[in-house]
Design a protein around this motif. Structure first.
Motif, short mmCIF file in Angstrom:
data_model
loop_
_atom_site.label_atom_id
_atom_site.label_comp_id
_atom_site.label_asym_id
_atom_site.label_seq_id
_atom_site.Cartn_x
_atom_site.Cartn_y
_atom_site.Cartn_z
N GLU A 1 0.82 -1.21 0.00
CA GLU A 1 0.00 0.00 0.00
C GLU A 1 0.85 1.26 0.00
O GLU A 1 0.31 2.36 -0.16
CB GLU A 1 -0.93 0.00 1.20
N HIS A 2 2.13 1.13 0.23
CA HIS A 2 3.00 2.30 0.28
C HIS A 2 4.04 2.26 -0.82
O HIS A 2 5.20 2.65 -0.63
CB HIS A 2 3.67 2.40 1.66
N SER A 3 3.62 1.76 -1.96
CA SER A 3 4.44 1.81 -3.16
C SER A 3 3.65 2.51 -4.26
O SER A 3 2.41 2.49 -4.26
CB SER A 3 4.85 0.40 -3.60
N VAL A 4 4.36 3.12 -5.17
CA VAL A 4 3.75 3.88 -6.26
C VAL A 4 4.21 3.25 -7.57
O VAL A 4 5.43 3.07 -7.78
CB VAL A 4 4.15 5.38 -6.20
N ARG A 5 3.26 2.90 -8.41
CA ARG A 5 3.61 2.20 -9.65
C ARG A 5 4.45 3.06 -10.59
O ARG A 5 5.40 2.58 -11.20
CB ARG A 5 2.33 1.77 -10.38
N THR A 6 4.11 4.35 -10.67
CA THR A 6 4.81 5.21 -11.63
C THR A 6 5.05 6.58 -11.01
O THR A 6 4.15 7.17 -10.40
CB THR A 6 4.00 5.37 -12.92
N VAL A 7 6.28 7.07 -11.15
CA VAL A 7 6.62 8.41 -10.73
C VAL A 7 7.24 9.12 -11.94
O VAL A 7 8.30 8.70 -12.44
CB VAL A 7 7.62 8.40 -9.55
N PHE A 8 6.56 10.15 -12.41
CA PHE A 8 7.04 10.89 -13.59
C PHE A 8 8.07 11.93 -13.14
O PHE A 8 7.78 12.78 -12.29
CB PHE A 8 5.88 11.57 -14.31
N LEU A 9 9.23 11.85 -13.72
CA LEU A 9 10.32 12.78 -13.39
C LEU A 9 10.39 13.87 -14.46
O LEU A 9 11.42 14.08 -15.11
CB LEU A 9 11.64 12.01 -13.30
N ASP A 10 9.27 14.56 -14.63
CA ASP A 10 9.20 15.61 -15.65
C ASP A 10 8.89 16.97 -15.05
O ASP A 10 8.55 17.91 -15.77
CB ASP A 10 8.15 15.25 -16.70
N GLY A 11 8.96 17.08 -13.72
CA GLY A 11 8.67 18.35 -13.08
C GLY A 11 7.23 18.51 -12.66
O GLY A 11 6.89 19.52 -12.02
N SER A 12 6.36 17.55 -12.98
CA SER A 12 4.97 17.64 -12.56
C SER A 12 4.83 17.12 -11.13
O SER A 12 5.69 16.37 -10.63
CB SER A 12 4.08 16.81 -13.49
N GLU A 13 3.76 17.50 -10.47
CA GLU A 13 3.54 17.08 -9.07
C GLU A 13 3.36 15.57 -9.00
O GLU A 13 2.51 15.00 -9.70
CB GLU A 13 2.31 17.77 -8.50
N PRO A 14 4.11 14.89 -8.16
CA PRO A 14 3.97 13.43 -8.02
C PRO A 14 2.76 13.10 -7.14
O PRO A 14 2.92 12.78 -5.94
CB PRO A 14 5.29 13.01 -7.39
N ALA A 15 1.58 13.15 -7.71
CA ALA A 15 0.36 13.00 -6.92
C ALA A 15 0.31 11.65 -6.20
O ALA A 15 -0.09 11.55 -5.03
CB ALA A 15 -0.86 13.17 -7.83
N GLY A 16 0.71 10.58 -6.89
CA GLY A 16 0.68 9.27 -6.25
C GLY A 16 1.63 9.17 -5.07
O GLY A 16 1.30 8.59 -4.03
N LEU A 17 2.82 9.75 -5.22
CA LEU A 17 3.78 9.73 -4.13
C LEU A 17 3.31 10.58 -2.96
O LEU A 17 3.47 10.18 -1.79
CB LEU A 17 5.13 10.22 -4.64
N VAL A 18 2.72 11.72 -3.24
CA VAL A 18 2.20 12.57 -2.17
C VAL A 18 1.10 11.85 -1.40
O VAL A 18 1.04 11.90 -0.16
CB VAL A 18 1.69 13.91 -2.74
N ALA A 19 0.23 11.14 -2.11
CA ALA A 19 -0.85 10.39 -1.44
C ALA A 19 -0.27 9.28 -0.57
O ALA A 19 -0.74 9.05 0.56
CB ALA A 19 -1.81 9.82 -2.48
N ALA A 20 0.76 8.59 -1.07
CA ALA A 20 1.38 7.53 -0.28
C ALA A 20 2.06 8.10 0.96
O ALA A 20 1.98 7.52 2.06
CB ALA A 20 2.37 6.75 -1.13
N LEU A 21 2.73 9.23 0.81
CA LEU A 21 3.38 9.86 1.95
C LEU A 21 2.36 10.35 2.97
O LEU A 21 2.56 10.20 4.19
CB LEU A 21 4.25 11.03 1.49
N ARG A 22 1.27 10.92 2.49
CA ARG A 22 0.23 11.39 3.40
C ARG A 22 -0.36 10.23 4.21
O ARG A 22 -0.58 10.35 5.42
CB ARG A 22 -0.86 12.10 2.59
N ASP A 23 -0.58 9.10 3.55
CA ASP A 23 -1.11 7.94 4.25
C ASP A 23 -0.08 7.37 5.22
O ASP A 23 -0.42 6.94 6.33
CB ASP A 23 -1.53 6.87 3.24
N PHE A 24 1.18 7.39 4.82
CA PHE A 24 2.24 6.88 5.68
C PHE A 24 2.36 7.72 6.95
O PHE A 24 2.52 7.18 8.06
CB PHE A 24 3.55 6.88 4.90
N MET A 25 2.31 9.04 6.82
CA MET A 25 2.43 9.91 7.98
C MET A 25 1.24 9.79 8.92
O MET A 25 1.36 10.08 10.13
CB MET A 25 2.58 11.37 7.52
N ALA A 26 0.09 9.35 8.41
CA ALA A 26 -1.10 9.20 9.25
C ALA A 26 -1.12 7.88 10.01
O ALA A 26 -1.97 7.69 10.89
CB ALA A 26 -2.36 9.32 8.40
#
Length: 404
Positions: free
Chosen positions: A239-264
């Motif tokens: 549940e704390h892995s992200v299938r794809t992280v785009f390294l193009d300067g866009s906001e990593p929405a999936g990673l932010v969601a995983a981090l938010r859940d992890f911190m909670a």
């Protein structure tokens, strides 16, 4: 690694905590200047330096501000010289808000320290990992080329649970924009609580081999969060892995969601965090006039309760003493029992005395009826019918009286 955090206190949702290292020689001067600038600009309400013992190497700074304009935040930063190496100082920063922490609030680290980066020179060189050499917050930390070194670094990082460690795999060699750290794209409240580890495209198999002991794996071109130690009871690495992280300067929405859940998650407090939080709560000195008045009222109420408890104890003791005194007086004033007649007192001992006397006369009768004992060869002959009893006078003629 431990499998459960049952026996560990969990991180309160009102707490923001981080730990790092400043390699320079004058970290306290950097903090003092930064807090002074923020007080002048109104970013913080005030700051203070609580006194420490003369023989203590620590330096302590307190600051308070209103996050979002209304929520009071109290923060405490402690500087300690490194024990293993003389250069630099380790820092611990804990901040507690009046309500659960909002990731949109400014990072407390940016209120005590200047912006990190080459532009700030030595003043901005404060964001080093406290124990693992070469790691820095807010920057890309490439994994070593050596597989064993990668494994060792990730295991050491997993033990450090003051921050979240995220491993990102590059699906292909990124351009200049993709080589920038993802921390700059995270919400302010997460930027200095996340350590980014970057794996090159050719390190995919090596990094998953290194992560095998931790029970997680990184997807190709994705990211995974390292589990804390000890791990929460309901922790699931998938549940704390992200299938794809785009390294193009866009906001990593999936990673932010995983981090938010992890911190909670009900994560355990890392070593040293409980002591730092206790110091913040119990040894806080930067109080307002209203807070000091409220504190004095609480002390007065506490002393009043203690005085009332002591008064009740004194009254109970006095009542018990009076009852004991009354009982003792009644015992002294009670009439003595009547003395028994002499005959009754003697009769009380008669059975034993009479029994002894009876046995004596029985032996006397037995001696008188029996045959006359032969005289001893070397001793004088005894008179017939005479029995010698220790303590009893001789009874002459007893045998003759018996024969008649």
């Amino acid at each position: 690694m431990s499998n459960s955090a049952t026996d560990h206190a969990t991180i309160p949702q009102t707490l923001w905590a981080a730990r790092g290292r400043h390699p320079g020689p004058a970290a306290e001067d950097v903090v003092r200047r930064t807090l002074g600038r923020h007080r002048e600009s109104g970013d913080i309400d005030d700051f203070a330096e609580p006194p420490v013992p003369d023989d203590s190497p620590e330096r302590i700074f307190e600051a308070r501000w209103r996050a979002g304009g209304t929520v009071t935040v109290r923060a405490r930063l402690t500087l300690v010289p490194r024990a293993a190496r003389p250069e630099g100082q380790e820092w611990t920063l804990v901040a507690e808000a009046e309500r659960p922490w909002d990731e949109a609030w400014p990072s407390p680290a940016t209120l005590f320290w200047p912006e990190a980066g080459p532009a700030e020179g030595a003043d901005g060189d404060w964001d080093h990992h406290p124990t693992v050499q070469g790691l820095r917050f807010g920057q890309v930390n490439p994994l070593p080329d050596d597989d064993k070194e990668t494994r060792r670094r990730l295991k050491d990082a997993a033990r450090e649970s003051w921050c979240a460690h995220v491993v990102v795999h590059e699906a292909m060699t990124p351009d200049e924009q993709g080589r920038l750290p993802l921390a700059r794209l995270l919400p302010p409240g997460l930027r200095h609580r996340v350590m980014e580890h970057r794996a090159a495209p050719q390190q995919f198999r090596a990094v998953n081999w290194a992560l095998k002991d931790l029970g997680v794996e990184v997807p190709r071109g994705g990211a995974v969060l390292l589990p804390p130690d000890p791990a929460p009871q309901d922790y699931d690495g998938r549940e704390h892995s992200v299938r794809t992280v785009f390294l193009d300067g866009s906001e990593p929405a999936g990673l932010v969601a995983a981090l938010r859940d992890f911190m909670a998650l009900p994560r355990p407090l890392p070593p040293g965090a409980q002591e730092a939080l206790t110091d913040l709560r119990e040894n806080w000195t930067l109080t307002t006039l209203q807070e000091e008045l409220e504190r004095q009222r609480e002390l007065v109420a506490m002393y009043a309760d203690a005085l009332e408890a002591m008064t009740k104890s004194r009254d109970l003791y006095r009542e018990a003493a009076e009852q004991a005194h009354q009982a003792l007086t009644a015992l002294r004033d009670a009439p003595a029992p009547a003395a028994l007649p002499q005959q009754q007192r003697t009769g009380a001992r008669t059975p034993a005395a009479l029994q002894q006397l009876t046995r004596t006369f029985e032996r006397l009768r037995f001696t008188a009826k029996g045959p006359r004992p032969a005289p001893a060869p070397d001793g004088p002959s005894e008179a017939p019918g005479v029995l010698e009893i220790p303590g009893v006078p001789e009874v002459p003629g007893a045998g003759a009286a018996e024969r008649r």
